[in-house]
Design an enzyme around this catalytic site. Structure first.
Site, PDB file in Angstrom:
ATOM      1  NE  ARG A 206      89.735  25.104 -59.826  1.00 41.09           N
ATOM      2  CZ  ARG A 206      89.662  23.852 -60.279  1.00 41.09           C
ATOM      3  NH1 ARG A 206      90.105  23.531 -61.473  1.00 41.09           N
ATOM      4  NH2 ARG A 206      89.121  22.893 -59.531  1.00 41.09           N
ATOM      5  CB  VAL A 207      86.335  25.243 -66.096  1.00 41.64           C
ATOM      6  CG1 VAL A 207      84.859  25.430 -65.797  1.00 41.64           C
ATOM      7  CG2 VAL A 207      86.856  26.371 -66.950  1.00 41.64           C
ATOM      8  CB  SER A 208      90.226  21.441 -65.103  1.00 35.78           C
ATOM      9  OG  SER A 208      89.811  21.189 -63.783  1.00 35.78           O
ATOM     10  CB  SER A 209      90.878  22.293 -69.792  1.00 38.56           C
ATOM     11  OG  SER A 209      89.622  21.738 -70.074  1.00 38.56           O
TER      12      SER A 209
ATOM     13  CD  GLN B  24      86.843  21.064 -67.632  1.00 38.28           C
ATOM     14  OE1 GLN B  24      87.413  21.863 -66.911  1.00 38.28           O
ATOM     15  NE2 GLN B  24      86.628  19.806 -67.287  1.00 38.28           N
TER      16      GLN B  24
END
Length: 81
Positions: free
Chosen positions: A16-19, A22
């Protein structure tokens, strides 16, 4: 005897990346070392503030007893893991 008692567990990966801007590349490279089939790698591009994530939900639906889930870092699972 339970029908799943002799089942060999499958290996899954989650990242998972936050945005959206990314890059999840490092996580994918780390998971690739375990030769996880691409169809068993789930990546979300969303904040870890909750678990309302599309790919996370798909992953959870597929996981069964005996399966192994690899995550590069526990904080990729979420803030409230």
């Amino acid at each position: 005897m339970n029908e799943n008692s002799n089942r060999c567990g499958r290996i899954y990966g989650y990242g998972r990346v936050s945005s959206r801007d990314q890059n999840e590349g490092r996580q994918l490279m780390a998971l690739a070392e375990y030769r996880i089939p691409p169809e068993r790698i789930f990546i979300d591009k969303k904040s870890g503030g909750d678990f309302d994530r599309q790919q996370y939900r798909k992953l959870i639906q597929q996981l069964q007893k005996g399966d192994l889930l690899l995550i590069k870092s526990i904080d990729r699972l979420g803030r409230n893991y």
